[in-house]
Design an enzyme around this catalytic site. Structure first.
Site, short mmCIF file in Angstrom:
data_model
loop_
_atom_site.label_atom_id
_atom_site.label_comp_id
_atom_site.label_asym_id
_atom_site.label_seq_id
_atom_site.Cartn_x
_atom_site.Cartn_y
_atom_site.Cartn_z
N ASP A 21 19.65 -5.71 -23.66
CA ASP A 21 18.97 -4.42 -23.52
C ASP A 21 18.10 -4.34 -22.27
OD1 ASP A 21 16.95 -6.17 -24.22
OD2 ASP A 21 15.99 -4.79 -25.63
N ASP A 41 20.94 -11.82 -26.23
CA ASP A 41 19.58 -12.04 -25.73
C ASP A 41 18.66 -12.13 -26.94
OD1 ASP A 41 17.51 -12.32 -23.95
OD2 ASP A 41 17.17 -10.17 -23.75
#
Length: 819
Positions: free
Chosen positions: A568, A329
């Site tokens: 996350d 990400d």
């Protein structure tokens, strides 16, 4: 609300409380505590003492007792005890050395696994999620395992629901895909139930815990599944299990036939027949291989724990070694978690001047909870006390990518991704958005909305753009170096983000990711086939929804890649779950940390090369050491079969095999298993091992059969046969060890040198202890001839094996082309 650290840890309660058997505990009536006060200390104590505490029956690691049992009561240990009993029965005490070695292996295995368990348990406590809970009227952060039934807690975006609960106030959107498989977000409001194991992907609520620990929905589901679902094992462990099953099935019939052959057909005394049979069976057993594998993985987990990496699944150590594709990400991985608002650009100064936009943003973030990094950055920049009253709030979710508020006297407003708010009208703003996105900035749109926010889908005609807000992400300082490592190691990187693809592409370029210019807007990938094609073609994916992240991971796996996923946020949870190895940053959402197989407790992406390198080191070294074990097993098995049909006595004694196994396999394999080795693991474990082991095993077989023929032709005593065979097999073992140690460094050179010197000392000075008798001139010459033939025979066996392998690949290719 102001949170403070919990100073009243329940760990000071008496040992054992909270683990009361559910059938013996005293029933306590459900208490609907005041959401403004929560439970008092006495109410908490009463629930802890009677087992209404949020501790599950299951543990992330095996207990010390289970470790001792699993290492002691093994199939091969049972076989060793039986074989030892047979030797004791015939008075062959000197051949019992293998029992000492087996006991030492067992002890070492227990010691290393207990060390690994303790390290993981410490990190598990460190990583345990903290829940906002109110007790005695004060909000505290309490570890989830110390919550009790009827506690009043708060859940917000990214929270994992740690126990069944009922919402008292507020509203959240919840994803229950980890329980039901359905990925649709479900709106939960006051009075609705929350199931443990689900996670919040938008909103905030205060809830009362209704079922905790073993009584919760997730725990009940796990118990029901336990009897039907077996824990998935890695490819390597499955291969070892199959090998052990095959050997276990063959041991009994081969042992019986060998004893009959040695005793009745060859006329050996009972003692000699038992010794020969035991030697053959010990040679067939890879007694240290499974142990070595367990120890190497346990040491790998221990090393990772020292880097503050929590390993939730031992299988992921092998998977790390095979990873060829890393999905990351952008936010929190390539960039630092925090964000900064750079500026905003007015789009309609006549209707929405700067003062009006600023006033709206202040009211928006005075009423909207800042439950993600973007929201926190916006709130820090714009939040002020406002008298605007919110009539309706629609929180941000990763699927919609916008949030909205309807104010009683001022109308409705939206803030979010321009593409998702404007839809087909995006072309009106493209020229203004593109320059900032190409600089790597995140661009948000603030817009007035003349429609009803609660209706399904936004009405494009009702949207009036007000301003673009530009947000910057700080690039992690170590990102470029980290991605350079993956490029050198042949690991392809895919950046999967919910941001504008141009923004993500620029950030990826700054981080040095290869192919960063190959980007695509995932919102244009409408079909499964287009998504699968894009997964191979592009390196950067923007405007990806959580469900699309999961599908991209599946597409890469379908194309034959081993995929690791780092993330996350709550929007990464589905992809983390689907990836071969999910890696979460501890600074991210609770849900991501709970579902990932690895958790970086220091949230340091720079540690990724070391983590992947550790996985490769463990598996490469296990393969290297396993080839040593299988040389002996292949040789013993084939020789046993030949002995059955050719009428030859088995030419080795158990004591001699113990010596050979220790010096050429057991001792060096434990050192080699700890060596650096960073090359990516490819192919199947067992085929890789057999490829390295078969030439050595065949060399042993050819040479020992030649020695048997010489012994038969010249009528050498059987003691001379044992001596010549033992020295020859020991010599071939050192040659195989030499090949395995290549390329040499000082450590491997030392291991091989020490083992060679030890072999010479044992044969020359302590030969009698191992039944290696002094040779006559004739037998010494025979031994010299076969030692000289060892190296050419091994090269010939390797050449034949490679030719056979090449022929097999050609036939396979021919068959594939014709089909």
């Amino acid at each position: 609300m102001n949170w403070k650290k919990n100073s009243k840890s329940l760990e000071n309660q008496e040992a054992g409380k909270g683990n009361v058997d559910t059938e013996e505990r005293r029933e306590i009536a459900v208490l609907e505590a005041d959401p403004g006060c929560g439970l008092d200390a006495e109410e908490v104590r009463l629930r802890v003492e009677n087992g209404y505490v949020n501790r599950s029956d299951s543990s992330p690691t095996k207990s010390v007792g289970d470790i001792i049992k699993s290492n002691t009561f093994t199939f091969f240990n049972l076989v060793f005890v039986v074989l030892g009993g047979c030797l004791i029965a015939v008075g062959s005490y000197t051949n019992l050395l293998f029992l000492v070695i087996a006991a030492a292996n067992t002890f070492i295995g227990i010691f290393q696994e207990v060390r690994s368990k303790r390290a993981v348990d410490r990190l598990t406590l460190l990583a345990e999620q903290k829940i906002h809970c109110i007790r005695d009227g004060e909000w505290e952060e309490i570890p989830s395992s110390e919550l009790v039934r009827d506690d009043i807690v708060e859940f917000d975006n990214g929270s994992q629901i740690c126990a069944d609960a009922v919402i008292c106030s507020g509203q959240v959107t919840v994803n229950e895909s980890l329980l039901t498989g359905e990925t649709d977000a479900i709106l939960k409001q006051s009075g609705d139930e929350l199931k443990s194991g689900s996670f919040v992907n938008g909103g905030r609520c205060v809830a009362r815990l209704s079922q905790v620990g073993s009584d919760s929905y997730a725990s009940r589901l796990a118990r029901e599944a336990k009897s039907d679902v077996k824990l998935a094992k890695s490819e390597m462990m499955r291969s070892l299990d199959r090998l052990i099953r095959v050997i276990g099935i063959l041991l009994v019939p081969v042992g019986i036939c060998l004893f009959i052959n040695q005793y009745q057909m060859l006329g050996l005394p009972v003692k000699g027949a038992v010794e020969a049979t035991v030697a053959a069976l010990i040679g067939m057993i890879p007694e240290g291989l499974y142990l070595l594998t367990s120890i190497a993985i346990a040491v790998g987990v221990l090393r990772l724990s020292r880097r503050k990496v929590l390993v939730r699944d031992m299988n992921c150590v092998e998977i790390l070694a095979r990873v060829d594709t890393l999905c990351v990400d952008k936010t929190g991985t390539i960039t630092e978690p925090g964000m900064d608002v750079d500026r905003f650009i007015l789009l309609d100064e006549e209707n929405f001047p700067e003062e009006a936009v600023t006033e709206m943003l202040a009211a928006f973030y005075d009423n909207m909870d800042a439950d993600n990094d973007t929201g926190r950055a916006m709130a820090e920049r714009f939040r002020q006390d406002s008298d605007w009253e919110a009539a309706d709030i629609v929180p941000f979710t990763s699927d919609t990518k916008w949030s909205g508020i309807t104010f009683e006297e001022h109308g409705s407003f939206l803030i979010g991704a321009p593409e998702f708010i404007m839809g087909s009208r995006l072309k009106e703003l493209k020229k203004k958005i593109r320059p900032w996105a190409e600089q790597g900035m995140r661009v948000l749109l603030a817009a007035a909305y003349d429609g009803n926010l609660k209706e399904d889908g936004l009405q494009e005609a009702c949207i009036r753009p007000m301003a673009l807000i530009l947000i910057t992400n700080r690039l992690r300082g170590e990102a470029a170096e980290t991605f350079r490592y993956f490029k050198e190691q042949g690991v392809s990187v895919r950046v999967i983000s919910g941001d504008n693809p141009s923004t993500v592409s620029e950030v990826a370029r700054q981080a040095g990711i290869e192919g960063a210019e190959l980007y695509v807007d995932a919102s244009t990938l409408k079909t499964e086939s287009s998504l699968e094609a894009a997964a191979e073609k592009y390196r950067v994916f923007g405007r990806v929804t959580p469900e699309q992240k999961c599908r991209l991971v599946k597409a890469l796996q379908k194309n034959g890649h081993t995929v690791a996923m780092t993330g996350d946020g709550v929007n990464d949870v589905l992809a983390l779950k689907e990836a071969d190895c999910g890696i979460a940053m501890a600074s991210g959402s609770q849900a991501a940390c709970q579902i990932a197989q690895l958790v970086l407790l220091n949230s340091d992406f720079q540690s990724m090369p070391a983590i992947v390198g550790e996985g490769r080191r463990v598996i490469n070294n296990i393969q290297r050491a396993a080839s040593l074990f299988l040389v002996k097993n292949i040789f013993s098995f084939l020789l046993s079969l030949v002995s059955l049909f050719a009428g030859f006595p088995y030419p080795l004694l158990p004591l001699q095999l113990s010596l050979i196994g220790s010096l050429t396999i057991g001792i060096p394999s434990f050192f080699l298993a700890l060596e650096p080795n960073s090359s990516r693991v490819e192919g199947h474990f067992m085929s890789n091992v057999f490829y390295k082991a078969l030439p050595g095993g065949l060399t042993n077989l050819f040479l020992v059969l030649g020695i048997e023929l010489f012994t038969y032709a010249f009528d050498f005593p059987v003691e001379q046969l044992y001596s010549i065979s033992a020295v020859t097999v020991l010599f071939v073992g050192l040659l195989v060890l030499y090949q395995v140690c290549r390329p040499f460094d000082w450590k491997r050179r030392t291991v091989w040198g020490v083992m060679t010197v030890a072999a010479l000392v044992c044969v020359v000075f302590f030969g009698e202890l191992f039944s290696i008798r002094p040779l006559t001139l004739q037998t010494a010459l025979v031994l010299a001839v076969f030692l000289l033939l060892a190296q050419p025979a091994m090269h010939l066996a390797l050449w034949l094996f490679e030719q056979g392998n090449r022929l097999y690949r050609c036939l396979k290719k021919y068959g594939t082309e014709n089909n």
